[in-house]
Design a protein around this motif. Structure first.
Motif, PDB file in Angstrom:
ATOM      1  N   THR A 170       0.823  -1.205   0.000  1.00 40.40           N
ATOM      2  CA  THR A 170       0.000   0.000   0.000  1.00 40.40           C
ATOM      3  C   THR A 170       0.860   1.259   0.000  1.00 40.40           C
ATOM      4  O   THR A 170       0.540   2.236  -0.687  1.00 40.40           O
ATOM      5  CB  THR A 170      -0.928   0.013   1.228  1.00 40.40           C
ATOM      6  OG1 THR A 170      -1.735  -1.173   1.222  1.00 40.40           O
ATOM      7  CG2 THR A 170      -1.833   1.229   1.204  1.00 40.40           C
TER       8      THR A 170
ATOM      9  N   ASN B 273       0.577   4.308  -2.659  1.00 39.02           N
ATOM     10  CA  ASN B 273       0.378   5.704  -2.250  1.00 39.02           C
ATOM     11  C   ASN B 273       1.477   6.608  -2.810  1.00 39.02           C
ATOM     12  O   ASN B 273       1.216   7.738  -3.231  1.00 39.02           O
ATOM     13  CB  ASN B 273       0.360   5.810  -0.723  1.00 39.02           C
ATOM     14  CG  ASN B 273      -0.868   5.166  -0.115  1.00 39.02           C
ATOM     15  OD1 ASN B 273      -1.850   4.904  -0.797  1.00 39.02           O
ATOM     16  ND2 ASN B 273      -0.818   4.908   1.180  1.00 39.02           N
TER      17      ASN B 273
ATOM     18  N   SER C  38       0.413   9.558   2.974  1.00 34.14           N
ATOM     19  CA  SER C  38      -0.823   8.902   3.400  1.00 34.14           C
ATOM     20  C   SER C  38      -1.932   9.147   2.394  1.00 34.14           C
ATOM     21  O   SER C  38      -1.784   9.919   1.441  1.00 34.14           O
ATOM     22  CB  SER C  38      -1.239   9.435   4.780  1.00 34.14           C
ATOM     23  OG  SER C  38      -1.547  10.829   4.695  1.00 34.14           O
ATOM     24  N   ARG C  39      -3.050   8.485   2.620  1.00 35.69           N
ATOM     25  CA  ARG C  39      -4.218   8.691   1.757  1.00 35.69           C
ATOM     26  C   ARG C  39      -4.703  10.140   1.817  1.00 35.69           C
ATOM     27  O   ARG C  39      -5.142  10.709   0.810  1.00 35.69           O
ATOM     28  CB  ARG C  39      -5.346   7.741   2.180  1.00 35.69           C
ATOM     29  CG  ARG C  39      -5.129   6.302   1.757  1.00 35.69           C
ATOM     30  CD  ARG C  39      -5.335   6.146   0.267  1.00 35.69           C
ATOM     31  NE  ARG C  39      -5.096   4.784  -0.180  1.00 35.69           N
ATOM     32  CZ  ARG C  39      -5.179   4.390  -1.436  1.00 35.69           C
ATOM     33  NH1 ARG C  39      -5.477   5.276  -2.378  1.00 35.69           N
ATOM     34  NH2 ARG C  39      -4.947   3.141  -1.770  1.00 35.69           N
TER      35      ARG C  39
ATOM     36  N   ILE D 252      -2.670  12.222  -0.421  1.00 38.23           N
ATOM     37  CA  ILE D 252      -3.037  11.974  -1.813  1.00 38.23           C
ATOM     38  C   ILE D 252      -4.299  12.742  -2.185  1.00 38.23           C
ATOM     39  O   ILE D 252      -4.386  13.345  -3.267  1.00 38.23           O
ATOM     40  CB  ILE D 252      -3.235  10.470  -2.056  1.00 38.23           C
ATOM     41  CG1 ILE D 252      -1.901   9.728  -1.893  1.00 38.23           C
ATOM     42  CG2 ILE D 252      -3.803  10.212  -3.450  1.00 38.23           C
ATOM     43  CD1 ILE D 252      -2.040   8.227  -1.974  1.00 38.23           C
TER      44      ILE D 252
END
Length: 284
Positions: A7, A11, A127-128, A131
């Motif tokens: 992951t 990312n 991190s998300r 993003i």
């Protein structure tokens, strides 16, 4: 390619793509208007906001954004009012931001934050949330350039002509100053404060060797920036070295190769145009 299953690497790829879009668009404007030195001052001034954020216990990127915006508009105001020379204002803002950041980081209670990730970048920690922020900003920036491309293009090269055309040159310049500040802060996580200017200038320099078209430079810079991010990420993972620094190394290597190709092509073209004629050719 099993690394793509992780992951954190996914990312990093999304973060690299959106950052390449933002830096490709804004960097082309920065290079065209010769705002590289101002952007460097704003980049280093944002370090003061990072230190203040750590000290206050708030999101350091919000305070860094505040510092970057104030620094950019402050330099713009001082240089336009002619009270202070532009280079002097940039130097003052540059050093003040770094000094404030260092002071607040020392005063921060508890463990000192990991400064290396902000100074030199660590794209693998994206991190998300990062993003989403970067992707949203890239979309807004792309929409603005689509709607006001002519105004941005003319203001980058000839502001007097923009005024004669009745285009909002002042508004465009203020908006672009804001976009430059936001791009700088959002890109810090990728390559860090110390290396960010390369991401804003080297892709544009490389593409500009082969074309002077503003639109082509934008798209070429985006493609080269993202390709360098992917290559730097993969090689840094294999070699176990910092990703942000290696991305810049890849960008510089691409520029040197492109410069060599450009010199060879120019040499061949000049040789063909100055090729000596034979006696038979002269008789004709």
């Amino acid at each position: 390619m099993e690394i793509l299953r992780y992951t954190f690497f996914q990312n990093a790829l999304w973060g690299g793509l959106f950052t390449a879009i933002a830096c490709g668009i804004v960097g082309t404007y920065v290079v065209s208007r010769r705002l590289v030195f101002i952007s460097g001052g704003v980049t280093h001034a944002s370090f003061g906001g990072l230190g203040l954020g750590f000290y206050l216990g708030v999101n350091p990127f919000l305070t860094a954004l505040g510092f970057a915006v104030l620094s950019a508009f402050g330099v713009e105001w001082m240089s336009r009012s002619r009270r202070v020379r532009e280079d002097s204002a940039i130097a003052a803002v540059w050093s003040l931001g770094m000094a404030i950041g260092a002071i607040f980081i020392v005063l921060t209670p508890g463990y000192a934050p990991n400064l290396s990730s902000y100074l030199f970048g660590n794209i693998l920690t994206i991190s998300r949330t990062d993003i989403y922020w970067t992707g949203g900003f890239a979309a807004i920036l792309s929409l603005f350039f689509t709607l006001y491309y002519r105004a941005v293009l003319y203001s980058a090269f000839d502001r007097d002509f923009v005024r004669t055309q009745g285009l909002p040159v002042k508004a465009v310049e203020y908006v672009m100053t804001l976009f430059i500040s936001v791009t700088i802060v959002l890109s810090i996580r990728l390559v860090g404060i110390m290396l960010l200017m390369s991401l804003l200038t080297v892709p544009q320099m490389t593409v500009n060797l082969f074309t002077s078209d503003f639109r082509k430079i934008i798209f070429g810079s985006i493609g080269l920036g993202f390709a360098s991010c992917v290559t730097g990420l993969y090689l840094s993972y294999i070699l176990q070295i910092p990703s942000g620094a290696f991305i810049i190394v890849v960008l510089i290597a691409c520029f040197l190769v492109a410069k060599l190709i450009h010199l060879i092509v120019r040499k061949k073209s000049s040789a063909s145009t100055t090729c000596p004629t034979t006696p038979a050719d002269r008789s004709r």
